[in-house]
Write a protein that holds these residues in place. Structure first.
Motif, PDB file in Angstrom:
ATOM      1  N   TRP A 108       0.284  -1.254  -0.038  1.00 34.48           N
ATOM      2  CA  TRP A 108      -0.153  -0.064  -0.059  1.00 34.48           C
ATOM      3  C   TRP A 108       0.240   1.300  -0.147  1.00 34.48           C
ATOM      4  O   TRP A 108       2.012   1.448   1.132  1.00 34.48           O
ATOM      5  CB  TRP A 108      -0.846  -0.153   1.058  1.00 34.48           C
ATOM      6  CG  TRP A 108      -1.578   1.322   1.261  1.00 34.48           C
ATOM      7  CD1 TRP A 108      -2.564   0.674   0.486  1.00 34.48           C
ATOM      8  CD2 TRP A 108      -1.758   2.135   1.627  1.00 34.48           C
ATOM      9  NE1 TRP A 108      -4.048   1.701   1.423  1.00 34.48           N
ATOM     10  CE2 TRP A 108      -3.234   2.615   1.198  1.00 34.48           C
ATOM     11  CE3 TRP A 108      -0.652   3.147   2.423  1.00 34.48           C
ATOM     12  CZ2 TRP A 108      -3.362   4.079   1.903  1.00 34.48           C
ATOM     13  CZ3 TRP A 108      -1.004   4.081   2.808  1.00 34.48           C
ATOM     14  CH2 TRP A 108      -2.412   5.244   2.512  1.00 34.48           C
TER      15      TRP A 108
ATOM     16  N   ALA B 298       0.828   5.469   0.149  1.00 32.80           N
ATOM     17  CA  ALA B 298       0.307   6.088   0.860  1.00 32.80           C
ATOM     18  C   ALA B 298       0.654   7.952  -0.852  1.00 32.80           C
ATOM     19  O   ALA B 298       1.985   7.317  -1.351  1.00 32.80           O
ATOM     20  CB  ALA B 298       0.738   6.830   1.721  1.00 32.80           C
TER      21      ALA B 298
ATOM     22  N   ARG C 230       0.177   4.797  -7.276  1.00 38.19           N
ATOM     23  CA  ARG C 230       0.183   4.781  -5.995  1.00 38.19           C
ATOM     24  C   ARG C 230      -1.906   4.374  -5.430  1.00 38.19           C
ATOM     25  O   ARG C 230      -1.479   3.913  -4.274  1.00 38.19           O
ATOM     26  CB  ARG C 230       0.544   5.969  -5.663  1.00 38.19           C
ATOM     27  CG  ARG C 230       1.942   6.921  -5.345  1.00 38.19           C
ATOM     28  CD  ARG C 230       1.883   7.577  -4.631  1.00 38.19           C
ATOM     29  NE  ARG C 230       3.196   8.285  -5.188  1.00 38.19           N
ATOM     30  CZ  ARG C 230       3.657   9.673  -5.794  1.00 38.19           C
ATOM     31  NH1 ARG C 230       2.816  10.232  -6.608  1.00 38.19           N
ATOM     32  NH2 ARG C 230       5.123   9.590  -5.664  1.00 38.19           N
TER      33      ARG C 230
ATOM     34  N   SER D 200      -1.970   0.721  -6.065  1.00 40.41           N
ATOM     35  CA  SER D 200      -2.011  -0.089  -5.029  1.00 40.41           C
ATOM     36  C   SER D 200      -2.621  -0.190  -3.606  1.00 40.41           C
ATOM     37  O   SER D 200      -2.266  -1.289  -2.468  1.00 40.41           O
ATOM     38  CB  SER D 200      -0.424   0.416  -4.282  1.00 40.41           C
ATOM     39  OG  SER D 200      -1.167   1.726  -3.096  1.00 40.41           O
ATOM     40  N   ARG D 201      -3.692   0.346  -3.832  1.00 37.36           N
ATOM     41  CA  ARG D 201      -4.831   0.442  -2.930  1.00 37.36           C
ATOM     42  C   ARG D 201      -6.153  -0.173  -3.084  1.00 37.36           C
ATOM     43  O   ARG D 201      -7.095  -0.348  -2.071  1.00 37.36           O
ATOM     44  CB  ARG D 201      -4.922   1.897  -2.046  1.00 37.36           C
ATOM     45  CG  ARG D 201      -3.849   2.758  -1.829  1.00 37.36           C
ATOM     46  CD  ARG D 201      -4.122   4.537  -1.826  1.00 37.36           C
ATOM     47  NE  ARG D 201      -2.915   5.796  -1.564  1.00 37.36           N
ATOM     48  CZ  ARG D 201      -2.972   6.594  -1.885  1.00 37.36           C
ATOM     49  NH1 ARG D 201      -3.884   7.212  -2.224  1.00 37.36           N
ATOM     50  NH2 ARG D 201      -2.123   7.218  -1.583  1.00 37.36           N
TER      51      ARG D 201
END
Length: 116
Positions: free
Chosen positions: A53, A55, A84, A87-88
């Motif tokens: 994950w 940020a 990014r 990735s979440r």
């Protein structure tokens, strides 16, 4: 991407950190980010102690907003910001749509969804 590619074949590259460290000296592949990656791999060789994950602190968003306002192309910065976001996602609706479309127009293989 380079880290992932190098770790894909442990029968070929046994010490990814050493390879990246070697690139810092005597090649054209030099950067502060490479030095930071070598440091991170030195502390955790498989990066097993960190999740995937990622940020964002806002600079990428601000930069892209300014680029749009000024009609300046920033494809790498945009791709980095959207990576990014990717990735979440535990599961990506857009990638499921891409898989479904590829199956429909080309008969490409798909995988069943995992039960969560």
């Amino acid at each position: 991407e380079g880290f992932e590619l190098l770790t894909a074949r442990d029968d070929l590259i046994r010490d990814v950190g050493a390879v990246l460290g070697g690139w810092r000296r005597g090649t054209v592949v030099r950067s502060w980010l490479l030095e930071l990656m070598v440091h991170a791999i030195g502390a955790d060789p498989g990066l097993d102690d960190i999740s995937d994950w990622v940020a964002d602190s806002g600079e990428g968003r601000w930069t892209i907003d300014e680029a749009v306002d000024n009609a300046v192309p920033v494809p790498v910065i945009s791709a980095a910001l959207f990576a990014r976001f990717a990735s979440r996602q535990e599961s990506s609706p857009s990638m499921r749509a891409v898989a479904a479309l590829r199956k429909q127009f080309g008969g490409h293989a798909t995988r069943p969804a995992q039960d969560g």
